[in-house]
Design a protein around this motif. Sequence first.
Motif, PDB file in Angstrom:
ATOM      1  N   ASP A  89      27.567  35.972 -22.122  1.00 60.01           N
ATOM      2  CA  ASP A  89      28.468  35.427 -21.701  1.00 60.01           C
ATOM      3  C   ASP A  89      27.777  33.744 -21.106  1.00 60.01           C
ATOM      4  OD1 ASP A  89      31.066  36.298 -22.607  1.00 60.01           O
ATOM      5  OD2 ASP A  89      30.793  37.107 -20.702  1.00 60.01           O
ATOM      6  N   PHE A  90      29.204  32.497 -21.061  1.00 59.50           N
ATOM      7  CA  PHE A  90      27.729  31.505 -19.980  1.00 59.50           C
ATOM      8  C   PHE A  90      27.882  31.701 -19.024  1.00 59.50           C
ATOM      9  CE2 PHE A  90      30.310  28.536 -23.478  1.00 59.50           C
ATOM     10  CZ  PHE A  90      29.107  27.899 -23.297  1.00 59.50           C
ATOM     11  N   CYS A 119      22.429  27.829 -16.585  1.00 58.36           N
ATOM     12  CA  CYS A 119      21.956  26.886 -17.648  1.00 58.36           C
ATOM     13  C   CYS A 119      23.494  25.575 -17.502  1.00 58.36           C
ATOM     14  CB  CYS A 119      21.350  27.265 -18.734  1.00 58.36           C
ATOM     15  SG  CYS A 119      19.920  27.213 -19.007  1.00 58.36           S
ATOM     16  N   TYR A 120      24.129  26.791 -17.158  1.00 57.81           N
ATOM     17  CA  TYR A 120      25.403  25.853 -17.391  1.00 57.81           C
ATOM     18  C   TYR A 120      26.384  25.448 -16.235  1.00 57.81           C
ATOM     19  CZ  TYR A 120      24.921  25.797 -22.502  1.00 57.81           C
ATOM     20  OH  TYR A 120      24.430  25.391 -23.629  1.00 57.81           O
ATOM     21  N   ASP A 121      27.698  24.737 -16.065  1.00 61.16           N
ATOM     22  CA  ASP A 121      28.477  24.258 -15.225  1.00 61.16           C
ATOM     23  C   ASP A 121      29.641  25.972 -15.741  1.00 61.16           C
ATOM     24  OD1 ASP A 121      30.784  24.243 -13.840  1.00 61.16           O
ATOM     25  OD2 ASP A 121      30.621  21.992 -13.558  1.00 61.16           O
ATOM     26  N   PRO A 127      34.374  28.042 -21.068  1.00 61.48           N
ATOM     27  CA  PRO A 127      34.689  29.299 -21.248  1.00 61.48           C
ATOM     28  C   PRO A 127      33.864  30.897 -20.567  1.00 61.48           C
ATOM     29  CG  PRO A 127      33.981  28.750 -23.546  1.00 61.48           C
ATOM     30  CD  PRO A 127      33.757  27.678 -22.249  1.00 61.48           C
ATOM     31  N   CYS A 128      34.501  30.909 -19.998  1.00 59.40           N
ATOM     32  CA  CYS A 128      33.124  32.604 -19.636  1.00 59.40           C
ATOM     33  C   CYS A 128      34.670  33.085 -18.419  1.00 59.40           C
ATOM     34  CB  CYS A 128      32.366  32.584 -18.843  1.00 59.40           C
ATOM     35  SG  CYS A 128      32.211  31.595 -17.351  1.00 59.40           S
ATOM     36  N   ARG A 135      32.453  29.854 -28.732  1.00 60.95           N
ATOM     37  CA  ARG A 135      31.682  29.349 -28.058  1.00 60.95           C
ATOM     38  C   ARG A 135      30.323  29.348 -27.202  1.00 60.95           C
ATOM     39  NH1 ARG A 135      33.976  24.062 -24.278  1.00 60.95           N
ATOM     40  NH2 ARG A 135      31.761  22.888 -23.798  1.00 60.95           N
ATOM     41  N   VAL A 136      28.870  29.547 -27.615  1.00 64.63           N
ATOM     42  CA  VAL A 136      28.593  29.923 -26.884  1.00 64.63           C
ATOM     43  C   VAL A 136      27.413  29.115 -26.520  1.00 64.63           C
ATOM     44  CG1 VAL A 136      29.015  32.209 -28.639  1.00 64.63           C
ATOM     45  CG2 VAL A 136      26.621  30.478 -29.095  1.00 64.63           C
ATOM     46  N   PRO A 137      26.126  29.922 -25.130  1.00 65.88           N
ATOM     47  CA  PRO A 137      25.002  29.153 -24.672  1.00 65.88           C
ATOM     48  C   PRO A 137      23.824  28.704 -25.762  1.00 65.88           C
ATOM     49  CG  PRO A 137      25.446  30.804 -23.245  1.00 65.88           C
ATOM     50  CD  PRO A 137      26.280  31.711 -24.859  1.00 65.88           C
TER      51      PRO A 137
END
Length: 547
Positions: A35-36, A41-43, A48-49, A356-358
């Motif tokens: 998951d994100f 690396c992501y906000d 979505p997580c 939707r994935v990293p």
Amino acid sequence: MTRRDLLRTSSAALFPAAGTAPRPNIVFIYADDLDFDEIDCYDIDRVPCITGAVRTGNFAGGKTHRAYPDPRMLTPNIRRLSREGVTFTRFTITTAICTPSRYGVLTGQYASRSPEFCRKYPPGTQPVIRWDTTLAPGQENVARVLKRAGYTAGMVGKWHCGMDRRYAAQGIRPDTDPFDRSANEQIARNYSEGARHIRERAGWDYAESLYFANKEDAGLPKAMQVHNLEWIADGACRFIRQNRANPFFLYVPITVPHLGAMEDVSDSSWLRADPRFTPAGLLDRASSVMPPREDIFRRLKDAQIDPRNAPSTWIDDLVGAILKAVEDTGAADNTLVMFSSDHQSRGKDTCFESTRVPCVARWPKRIPAGSKVDALTANIDLLPTFAELAGVTIAAPVDGRSFAAQLTGKPSPDPWRDHLLLECSNIRAVVTERWKYIANRPAAEVWKRIENDALEAARTGRKRYVALDGVRNPHPGFAGEGIRYYSLEDFPHYFDRDQLYDLRSDVFEQHNLAGDPSYHSITNEMQDRLRSLLARLPHKFGEFTGK
């Protein structure tokens, strides 16, 4: 321009150096259910997580045990890929379960095109997409395509895309002593035959350190049903060292953090298992290609990060080992290393934003450092992209297209897609930059099972167990899961036949707009797009196709 025309287009326009400069080595690392919120690396409040949903008040369920209390992750190698390369913000998996996701990577096709799946569900019927969209023996795939370009093709890790069941370790009981010599000899024989089968089915030159499917499904003693990332990393590094003089493609589908979010946060007990246990049997000694497992907890303690976040750092150590092996060859500047996930755990087996994935990638001197790709890209685009980078033609039709231009910061030679099909279970969806439309169309007998389960749940006060595929959760007592993978807990409109989400304002997909008259025109437009996309595929789906 048709898909086939696009595939036959020379890569010279984007990569004119193909004849004068070496083609890139390609390494693709594919995590399992990542998951994100499991990398840094992501906000996570904007993607979505589960942790982001809880933190922002967009969590419909009553329990928040699957969110990380400490949202910080120690993943410096994955972050390095992002910092020194490109971060994809809309990378999408067209089917959010293991086998179909892998099929899309290997073939560039939607999973429902799988020849073996189409034998089970002949064209014109309505299929239920589950874990049976396998790669047919001899079918065109990334290994065969890149080998025609002179690449050596290798894979290590989790296959899960078509396997003869006889290769499970026959005669091995769950309570078998994992140190029993004769049992290990039997395990090794079956593993050897299974590895040969995978090499022949897909055409790999090298297929080692393999999990044929999930760790529980290999017929191993219970004690040996463990994740072993060091063993996978060791196989990857050996392949890289052995092929340092040739262009190579390495596919690294790892086995973790598979279902990590199904537990209370994540399961650090994985790191306490014996690192000599593998699907090939008991190793003489554990691999040393990655830092010792106990060192993960030391680093987390030094950074004052919750030790339950350890699996993410374990994954990152594998990435670090592979990066070092690439750098040791002296070819790092001409090696594309990508890292992504086969889907998220939140919303697995649906068409919600589990798809939707990293995705991050590094290719020094070719990918601008710190760049982003916001285009709607997908797993089915990987084969066309890799083929273009290698300068080779794909011999079979594909549904994806090359994003080589976006990857390297160049203008795309053609307009990019503005919508994409998603398919899973009895669900189909279409997603754009802003909108997602989801259609649930189970057959009448499936709806009946769903309705009967809902009535029983209401009568007894228990959770609902029967999902949109008509299958009752085989583990209904697992942490109070209810519908498998917590789908109804995470998504309150899971059972609505028609759903519309505004992803700009509702990335966690909590507010179904399909019944709002203000959005009827958008719903109708998205339905038309879905109808057009499904018309290209072999099967029917509710009222959307006339086949």
